[in-house]
Design a protein around this motif. Structure first.
Motif, PDB file in Angstrom:
ATOM      1  N   GLU A 124       0.835  -1.217   0.000  1.00  0.00           N
ATOM      2  CA  GLU A 124       0.000   0.000   0.000  1.00  0.00           C
ATOM      3  C   GLU A 124       0.867   1.263   0.000  1.00  0.00           C
ATOM      4  OE1 GLU A 124      -3.061  -0.356   3.031  1.00  0.00           O
ATOM      5  OE2 GLU A 124      -4.077  -1.937   1.884  1.00  0.00           O
ATOM      6  N   ARG A 165      12.310 -10.580   1.396  1.00  0.00           N
ATOM      7  CA  ARG A 165      13.230 -11.698   1.699  1.00  0.00           C
ATOM      8  C   ARG A 165      12.883 -12.936   0.876  1.00  0.00           C
ATOM      9  NH1 ARG A 165      11.398 -13.712   7.769  1.00  0.00           N
ATOM     10  NH2 ARG A 165       9.215 -13.883   7.201  1.00  0.00           N
ATOM     11  N   GLU A 201      -5.873 -10.181  11.785  1.00  0.00           N
ATOM     12  CA  GLU A 201      -5.427  -8.786  11.925  1.00  0.00           C
ATOM     13  C   GLU A 201      -6.118  -7.880  10.921  1.00  0.00           C
ATOM     14  OE1 GLU A 201      -1.130  -8.954  11.739  1.00  0.00           O
ATOM     15  OE2 GLU A 201      -0.995  -9.762  13.756  1.00  0.00           O
ATOM     16  N   LEU A 202      -7.456  -7.960  10.879  1.00  0.00           N
ATOM     17  CA  LEU A 202      -8.248  -7.137   9.970  1.00  0.00           C
ATOM     18  C   LEU A 202      -9.380  -6.481  10.747  1.00  0.00           C
ATOM     19  CD1 LEU A 202      -8.490  -9.713   7.053  1.00  0.00           C
ATOM     20  CD2 LEU A 202      -7.232  -7.552   6.988  1.00  0.00           C
ATOM     21  N   ALA A 215      -8.575  -7.223   1.472  1.00  0.00           N
ATOM     22  CA  ALA A 215      -8.210  -6.483   0.260  1.00  0.00           C
ATOM     23  C   ALA A 215      -6.916  -5.753   0.518  1.00  0.00           C
ATOM     24  CB  ALA A 215      -9.311  -5.491  -0.101  1.00  0.00           C
TER      25      ALA A 215
HETATM   26  N1  LIG Z   1      -5.697  -3.544   3.486  1.00  0.00           N
HETATM   27  C1  LIG Z   1      -5.575  -4.138   4.670  1.00  0.00           C
HETATM   28  O1  LIG Z   1      -6.464  -4.850   5.149  1.00  0.00           O
HETATM   29  C2  LIG Z   1      -4.331  -3.930   5.480  1.00  0.00           C
HETATM   30  C3  LIG Z   1      -3.414  -2.954   5.131  1.00  0.00           C
HETATM   31  C4  LIG Z   1      -2.266  -2.811   5.909  1.00  0.00           C
HETATM   32  C5  LIG Z   1      -2.059  -3.627   7.000  1.00  0.00           C
HETATM   33  N2  LIG Z   1      -2.990  -4.562   7.311  1.00  0.00           N
HETATM   34  C6  LIG Z   1      -2.783  -5.470   8.451  1.00  0.00           C
HETATM   35  O2  LIG Z   1      -1.634  -5.084   9.149  1.00  0.00           O
HETATM   36  C7  LIG Z   1      -0.818  -6.201   9.381  1.00  0.00           C
HETATM   37  C8  LIG Z   1       0.622  -5.780   9.239  1.00  0.00           C
HETATM   38  O3  LIG Z   1       0.954  -5.527   7.870  1.00  0.00           O
HETATM   39  P1  LIG Z   1       2.413  -5.820   7.352  1.00  0.00           P
HETATM   40  O4  LIG Z   1       2.495  -5.529   5.911  1.00  0.00           O
HETATM   41  O5  LIG Z   1       3.382  -5.191   8.281  1.00  0.00           O
HETATM   42  O6  LIG Z   1       2.538  -7.386   7.620  1.00  0.00           O
HETATM   43  P2  LIG Z   1       2.364  -8.635   6.618  1.00  0.00           P
HETATM   44  O7  LIG Z   1       2.295  -9.804   7.499  1.00  0.00           O
HETATM   45  O8  LIG Z   1       1.311  -8.392   5.615  1.00  0.00           O
HETATM   46  O9  LIG Z   1       3.727  -8.639   5.809  1.00  0.00           O
HETATM   47  C9  LIG Z   1       4.950  -8.741   6.454  1.00  0.00           C
HETATM   48  C10 LIG Z   1       6.023  -8.898   5.412  1.00  0.00           C
HETATM   49  O10 LIG Z   1       7.288  -8.789   6.023  1.00  0.00           O
HETATM   50  C11 LIG Z   1       8.096  -9.862   5.593  1.00  0.00           C
HETATM   51  N3  LIG Z   1       9.053 -10.118   6.655  1.00  0.00           N
HETATM   52  C12 LIG Z   1       8.817 -10.653   7.864  1.00  0.00           C
HETATM   53  N4  LIG Z   1       9.952 -10.702   8.580  1.00  0.00           N
HETATM   54  C13 LIG Z   1      10.921 -10.155   7.809  1.00  0.00           C
HETATM   55  C14 LIG Z   1      12.304  -9.918   7.983  1.00  0.00           C
HETATM   56  N5  LIG Z   1      12.933 -10.265   9.110  1.00  0.00           N
HETATM   57  N6  LIG Z   1      12.980  -9.329   6.972  1.00  0.00           N
HETATM   58  C15 LIG Z   1      12.357  -8.993   5.827  1.00  0.00           C
HETATM   59  N7  LIG Z   1      11.054  -9.195   5.604  1.00  0.00           N
HETATM   60  C16 LIG Z   1      10.350  -9.777   6.579  1.00  0.00           C
HETATM   61  C17 LIG Z   1       7.144 -10.998   5.321  1.00  0.00           C
HETATM   62  O11 LIG Z   1       7.713 -11.912   4.442  1.00  0.00           O
HETATM   63  C18 LIG Z   1       5.974 -10.228   4.701  1.00  0.00           C
HETATM   64  O12 LIG Z   1       6.187  -9.995   3.345  1.00  0.00           O
HETATM   65  C19 LIG Z   1      -1.223  -7.266   8.363  1.00  0.00           C
HETATM   66  O13 LIG Z   1      -1.275  -8.510   8.985  1.00  0.00           O
HETATM   67  C20 LIG Z   1      -2.567  -6.847   7.890  1.00  0.00           C
HETATM   68  O14 LIG Z   1      -3.555  -7.719   8.363  1.00  0.00           O
HETATM   69  C21 LIG Z   1      -4.109  -4.744   6.566  1.00  0.00           C
END
Ligand SMILES: NC(=O)c1ccc[n+]([C@@H]2O[C@H](COP(=O)([O-])OP(=O)(O)OC[C@H]3O[C@@H](n4cnc5c(N)ncnc54)[C@H](O)[C@@H]3O)[C@@H](O)[C@H]2O)c1
Ligand SMILES: Cc1cc2nc3c(=O)[nH]c(=O)nc-3n(C[C@H](O)[C@H](O)[C@H](O)COP(=O)(O)OP(=O)(O)OC[C@H]3O[C@@H](n4cnc5c(N)ncnc54)[C@H](O)[C@@H]3O)c2cc1C
Length: 463
Positions: free
Chosen positions: A188, A205, A317-318, A350
């Motif tokens: 996003e 990664r 986490e939504l 989404a």
């Molecule tokens: N549109 C939406 O509904 C929306 C938008 C933003 C966030 N969120 C919520 O917020 C939460 C957090 O979002 P997010 O993007 O931080 O988490 P995420 O879980 O979506 O993504 C985390 C990313 O970080 C990577 N990662 C993890 N450890 C790592 C490391 N040590 N080094 C490099 N990469 C690493 C993972 O592979 C993954 O790609 C999500 O679980 C989501 O549910 C939802």
């Protein structure tokens, strides 16, 4: 120790539980941060307000090939930021004022501070002035959410990185932004900042962005992202350092060692539940290895009378999940003799990036692993009337169904308005509508975007 009928910890989804039916309950609300929680203040709402402006900023770049020439004269970051938080901050302040001082809430005491269990149903609150109060109640709702995490990378803590909590309030727009992580937040904000003209690098990664999506979505999204952003796949982040105004990440990847430099670094590698800060274990509440509070289908924790909702207990986490769970807990508090179960069968999500992505049910990877029989159908936006009119080049719908029952088991969409286009599929899955009945048993407005769903449904070969 003060005794209440109910203690709610957290004012995100927890705040929506109270309504006039609780007027005879003596309620304590505990909040350590900004009233309204993550979604309102640093999550869904401000991000989507930024995404909307990003979609506008990206329009000139996309419209020229259709014969509409326009130019983006500039993005007034300060104005966008101040307009967005000028709308959000008063809502948070108003919510706080309402709970603290409005006559509707004469039965509610707000404790502004950090709660921590010392024993079952006994919460010590360290108030913002440093004093402590201990409160108890027969009923508790744990709605303390989660927080941003950072990976254990040498030097990272010292470079001064941003997170989703801070990046939307930057003093000025960066020239170059590096995003560490490749999930929701990364996708996003990469769209937001690149649409504003910022040079974006995404460090992943694994071998794909949004890799928890269906492989076709993740693969095609990654390919599109590589055309717009500097995407570094399969990279290990070895070290971070600051050199004046520059933040440098040292990476190791398929071609060996490399560095990436930027003026702002966004760390977006996920979130962790706040069960530790709350010390729920001291409160007798069981916690899963992920840190999530363990709940049953009624949102009850392992301690009688203690419920949990939202990110503290939910792996999704939504916000729509937290809202649903809050409504279930609200009902179960008011009607202990007639408990309702939370419904987590078909949880959609989404990603408000570009192109938009939406999904519900099993990915093909999960369907394969489950060894159940399934059929797949795909439909490109470009091959339905509206998508053709738009000359869309990348959007598609992918459906998975059980050929024997005719039930949809998964739906994955990438393309314009995916978050809206998917809704009838969520409805069909939730109410058990057969895919062929759904396709043929109703009119589909021509030429509307949902025809992409109709055509995908018609392609499914059922028994
Ligand atoms: N549109 C939406 O509904 C929306 C938008 C933003 C966030 N969120 C919520 O917020 C939460 C957090 O979002 P997010 O993007 O931080 O988490 P995420 O879980 O979506 O993504 C985390 C990313 O970080 C990577 N990662 C993890 N450890 C790592 C490391 N040590 N080094 C490099 N990469 C690493 C993972 O592979 C993954 O790609 C999500 O679980 C989501 O549910 C939802
Ligand atoms: C950048 C971003 C974008 C997002 N976009 C979307 C989206 O588009 N759609 C979507 O569905 N979801 C989205 N989410 C996820 C969504 O914001 C969360 O799922 C939702 O806000 C969780 O609500 P909650 O009530 O469980 O927790 P929260 O809203 O986090 O509320 C928890 C509250 O508890 C307080 N608290 C914590 N510990 C204590 C303590 N010990 N004592 C007292 N108070 C405490 C916190 O200060 C906080 O106010 C997004 C998240 C982020 C980070």
């Amino acid at each position: 120790m003060r005794t209440f009928d109910l203690v709610i910890i957290g004012t995100g989804s927890g705040n929506s539980i109270l309504d006039p039916r609780f007027k005879d309950w003596n309620v304590a609300v505990v909040e350590k941060g900004t009233f309204g929680g993550t979604c309102l203040n640093v999550g869904c709402i401000p991000t989507k307000m930024f995404v909307h402006t990003a979609d506008l900023a990206a329009t000139p770049g996309a419209s020229a090939r259709l014969g509409v020439d326009s130019t983006l004269d500039g993005v007034r970051w300060d104005d966008i930021r101040d307009r967005i938080f000028g709308r959000i901050d008063p809502i948070a302040a108003g919510g706080r004022e309402y709970r603290k001082n409005h006559a509707d809430n004469s039965n509610v005491t707000v404790f502004e501070g950090t709660g921590r269990f010392t024993e079952p149903k006994v919460l010590e609150v360290t108030l913002t002035d440093g004093t402590k109060q201990t409160i108890t109640a027969p009923k508790f709702v744990l709605a303390a959410g989660g927080r941003v995490t950072a990976p254990d990378v040498p030097g990272l803590a010292e470079v001064g990185y941003e997170t989703s909590d801070t990046i939307m309030r930057l003093a000025k727009l960066p020239k170059k932004l590096t995003i560490l992580g490749s999930g929701f937040v990364a996708a996003e904000f990469a769209h937001v900042f690149s649409s504003y003209g910022v040079d974006v690098t995404v460090v992943a990664r694994s071998g794909a962005l949004l890799r928890s999506e269906d492989d076709d979505i993740s693969g095609r999204f990654t390919a599109l992202a590589q055309e717009k952003w500097d995407v570094r796949l399969d990279r290990k982040t070895v070290r971070a350092e600051r050199d004046g105004d520059v933040i440098r990440l040292h990476l190791e990847g398929p071609s060996g060692a490399e560095t990436v430099e930027s003026d702002v670094l966004l760390v977006a590698v996920g979130r962790t539940p706040n069960s530790d800060i709350l010390d729920v274990v001291a409160g007798g509440v069981a916690v899963a290895p992920t840190g999530h509070v363990v709940v049953d289908e009624y949102q009850r924790t392992t301690v009688d009378g203690v419920y949990a909702v939202g990110d503290i207990s939910s792996p999704y986490e939504l916000k729509h999940v937290a809202n649903h769970e809050a409504r279930i807990v609200q009902h179960n508090l008011l009607h202990p003799e007639d408990l309702r179960k939370a419904d987590h069968r078909f949880v959609p999500h989404a990603v408000f990036t570009s192109p938009q992505i939406a999904s519900v049910g099993l990915t093909e990877r999960e369907a394969k692993a489950s060894s159940q029989r399934y059929v797949v159908a795909e439909q490109a936006y470009a091959d339905i009337a509206y998508g053709w009119a738009m000359e869309d080049t990348s959007g598609f719908v992918k459906l998975l169904a059980d050929p024997a029952s005719g039930q949809l088991i998964g739906a994955h969409i990438m393309g314009p308005q995916a978050a809206s286009v998917i809704q009838p599929l969520i409805q069909a899955m939730s109410f058990g509508l057969r895919a062929d009945d759904m396709a043929r048993g109703q009119y589909w407005i021509h030429p509307g975007m949902p025809e992409v769903v109709e055509n995908a449904l018609l392609k499914l070969v059922l028994d």
